[in-house]
Motif scaffolding. Sequence first.
Motif, PDB file in Angstrom:
ATOM      1  N   GLY A 188       0.770  -1.236   0.000  1.00 51.60           N
ATOM      2  CA  GLY A 188       0.000   0.000   0.000  1.00 51.60           C
ATOM      3  C   GLY A 188       0.796   1.278   0.000  1.00 51.60           C
ATOM      4  N   GLY A 189       2.110   1.168   0.083  1.00 51.39           N
ATOM      5  CA  GLY A 189       2.907   2.379   0.032  1.00 51.39           C
ATOM      6  C   GLY A 189       2.909   2.990  -1.360  1.00 51.39           C
ATOM      7  N   GLY A 190       3.472   4.178  -1.455  1.00 55.65           N
ATOM      8  CA  GLY A 190       3.545   4.842  -2.747  1.00 55.65           C
ATOM      9  C   GLY A 190       3.822   6.320  -2.609  1.00 55.65           C
ATOM     10  N   LEU A 191       3.582   7.029  -3.693  1.00 58.72           N
ATOM     11  CA  LEU A 191       3.796   8.475  -3.756  1.00 58.72           C
ATOM     12  C   LEU A 191       2.453   9.183  -3.663  1.00 58.72           C
ATOM     13  N   VAL A 192       2.387  10.176  -2.794  1.00 57.25           N
ATOM     14  CA  VAL A 192       1.152  10.929  -2.621  1.00 57.25           C
ATOM     15  C   VAL A 192       1.500  12.388  -2.379  1.00 57.25           C
ATOM     16  N   GLN A 193       0.625  13.275  -2.791  1.00 61.26           N
ATOM     17  CA  GLN A 193       0.839  14.688  -2.525  1.00 61.26           C
ATOM     18  C   GLN A 193       0.486  15.005  -1.078  1.00 61.26           C
ATOM     19  N   ALA A 194       1.106  16.040  -0.561  1.00 63.46           N
ATOM     20  CA  ALA A 194       0.783  16.491   0.788  1.00 63.46           C
ATOM     21  C   ALA A 194      -0.714  16.769   0.897  1.00 63.46           C
ATOM     22  N   GLY A 195      -1.290  16.310   1.996  1.00 65.19           N
ATOM     23  CA  GLY A 195      -2.725  16.432   2.189  1.00 65.19           C
ATOM     24  C   GLY A 195      -3.502  15.217   1.733  1.00 65.19           C
ATOM     25  N   GLY A 196      -2.838  14.332   1.017  1.00 66.92           N
ATOM     26  CA  GLY A 196      -3.484  13.138   0.503  1.00 66.92           C
ATOM     27  C   GLY A 196      -3.521  12.012   1.522  1.00 66.92           C
ATOM     28  N   SER A 197      -3.987  10.851   1.048  1.00 67.54           N
ATOM     29  CA  SER A 197      -4.184   9.689   1.915  1.00 67.54           C
ATOM     30  C   SER A 197      -3.585   8.435   1.293  1.00 67.54           C
ATOM     31  N   VAL A 221      -3.579  -6.204   9.442  1.00 66.63           N
ATOM     32  CA  VAL A 221      -3.668  -4.926  10.147  1.00 66.63           C
ATOM     33  C   VAL A 221      -3.495  -3.813   9.128  1.00 66.63           C
ATOM     34  N   TYR A 222      -4.174  -2.714   9.379  1.00 64.36           N
ATOM     35  CA  TYR A 222      -4.180  -1.605   8.442  1.00 64.36           C
ATOM     36  C   TYR A 222      -3.690  -0.320   9.124  1.00 64.36           C
ATOM     37  N   LEU A 223      -3.163   0.575   8.310  1.00 65.82           N
ATOM     38  CA  LEU A 223      -2.851   1.916   8.785  1.00 65.82           C
ATOM     39  C   LEU A 223      -3.396   2.894   7.752  1.00 65.82           C
ATOM     40  N   GLN A 224      -4.500   3.531   8.087  1.00 66.03           N
ATOM     41  CA  GLN A 224      -5.072   4.561   7.231  1.00 66.03           C
ATOM     42  C   GLN A 224      -4.395   5.873   7.565  1.00 66.03           C
ATOM     43  N   MET A 225      -3.779   6.465   6.574  1.00 60.24           N
ATOM     44  CA  MET A 225      -3.023   7.698   6.778  1.00 60.24           C
ATOM     45  C   MET A 225      -3.673   8.824   5.989  1.00 60.24           C
ATOM     46  N   ASN A 226      -4.194   9.797   6.681  1.00 57.77           N
ATOM     47  CA  ASN A 226      -4.847  10.948   6.065  1.00 57.77           C
ATOM     48  C   ASN A 226      -4.044  12.210   6.344  1.00 57.77           C
ATOM     49  N   SER A 227      -4.321  13.248   5.581  1.00 62.87           N
ATOM     50  CA  SER A 227      -3.656  14.545   5.759  1.00 62.87           C
ATOM     51  C   SER A 227      -2.146  14.378   5.837  1.00 62.87           C
ATOM     52  N   LEU A 228      -1.614  13.639   4.914  1.00 68.55           N
ATOM     53  CA  LEU A 228      -0.180  13.330   4.948  1.00 68.55           C
ATOM     54  C   LEU A 228       0.659  14.584   4.759  1.00 68.55           C
ATOM     55  N   TYR A 275       9.024  -9.932  15.314  1.00 72.81           N
ATOM     56  CA  TYR A 275       8.694 -10.230  13.921  1.00 72.81           C
ATOM     57  C   TYR A 275       8.401  -8.938  13.166  1.00 72.81           C
ATOM     58  N   TRP A 276       8.988  -8.841  11.964  1.00 74.45           N
ATOM     59  CA  TRP A 276       8.895  -7.620  11.166  1.00 74.45           C
ATOM     60  C   TRP A 276       8.604  -7.941   9.712  1.00 74.45           C
ATOM     61  N   GLY A 277       7.888  -7.012   9.076  1.00 78.00           N
ATOM     62  CA  GLY A 277       7.748  -7.076   7.638  1.00 78.00           C
ATOM     63  C   GLY A 277       8.943  -6.469   6.944  1.00 78.00           C
ATOM     64  N   GLN A 278       8.897  -6.464   5.633  1.00 74.17           N
ATOM     65  CA  GLN A 278      10.035  -5.992   4.839  1.00 74.17           C
ATOM     66  C   GLN A 278      10.007  -4.476   4.639  1.00 74.17           C
ATOM     67  N   GLY A 279       8.894  -3.852   4.939  1.00 69.75           N
ATOM     68  CA  GLY A 279       8.772  -2.403   4.807  1.00 69.75           C
ATOM     69  C   GLY A 279       8.152  -1.990   3.492  1.00 69.75           C
ATOM     70  N   THR A 280       7.485  -0.856   3.523  1.00 73.93           N
ATOM     71  CA  THR A 280       6.908  -0.280   2.310  1.00 73.93           C
ATOM     72  C   THR A 280       7.178   1.225   2.315  1.00 73.93           C
ATOM     73  N   GLN A 281       7.602   1.744   1.185  1.00 72.05           N
ATOM     74  CA  GLN A 281       8.001   3.146   1.095  1.00 72.05           C
ATOM     75  C   GLN A 281       6.791   4.050   0.931  1.00 72.05           C
ATOM     76  N   VAL A 282       6.770   5.094   1.724  1.00 78.28           N
ATOM     77  CA  VAL A 282       5.766   6.158   1.588  1.00 78.28           C
ATOM     78  C   VAL A 282       6.505   7.447   1.274  1.00 78.28           C
ATOM     79  N   THR A 283       6.150   8.057   0.164  1.00 86.02           N
ATOM     80  CA  THR A 283       6.752   9.313  -0.259  1.00 86.02           C
ATOM     81  C   THR A 283       5.660  10.366  -0.354  1.00 86.02           C
ATOM     82  N   VAL A 284       5.904  11.517   0.264  1.00 87.84           N
ATOM     83  CA  VAL A 284       4.920  12.600   0.277  1.00 87.84           C
ATOM     84  C   VAL A 284       5.550  13.821  -0.370  1.00 87.84           C
ATOM     85  N   SER A 285       4.965  14.258  -1.468  1.00 90.51           N
ATOM     86  CA  SER A 285       5.501  15.422  -2.166  1.00 90.51           C
ATOM     87  C   SER A 285       4.815  16.692  -1.664  1.00 90.51           C
ATOM     88  N   SER A 286       5.602  17.739  -1.591  1.00 93.55           N
ATOM     89  CA  SER A 286       5.055  19.010  -1.083  1.00 93.55           C
ATOM     90  C   SER A 286       4.531  19.878  -2.215  1.00 93.55           C
TER      91      SER A 286
END
Length: 124
Positions: free
Chosen positions: A8-17, A79-86, A113-124
């Motif tokens: 679910g990671g990815g690139l999102v603009q600031a203020g996005g989800s 398990v989920y993490l909903q991220m708003n107003s990034l 125990y850990w997952g491998q990670g997912t990148q979240v990038t937020v552009s301004s």
Amino acid sequence: QVQLVESGGGLVQAGGSLRLSCAASGRTPSTYYMGWFRQTPGKERAFVAAINWSGGWISYEDSVRGRFTISRDNAKNTVYLQMNSLKPEDAAVYYCALNPRGLSLSRASSYPYWGQGTQVTVSS
């Protein structure tokens, strides 16, 4: 052996989800806590949120409270993490982690125990 896989990671603009997911598989305990952490280059892994088995207990790091929501679906072992107003400062690699005992849930060292990670990038 427990496996955790984030998505679910990815690139999102600031203020996005974005919504991150973490699926657990393998020899998971009958009940367990789940946490989300994030890490940026040169910094230690930092606590974001945690949830108990029933979802009745939840904890958030101060900077995400009111913007992020942790939840879980035990039927799907997810398990989920909903991220708003990034914000740009939320950009990081996000990791999910499993804690069988529910002790020291804000400490990365408490999670075996850990997952491998997912990148979240937020552009301004």
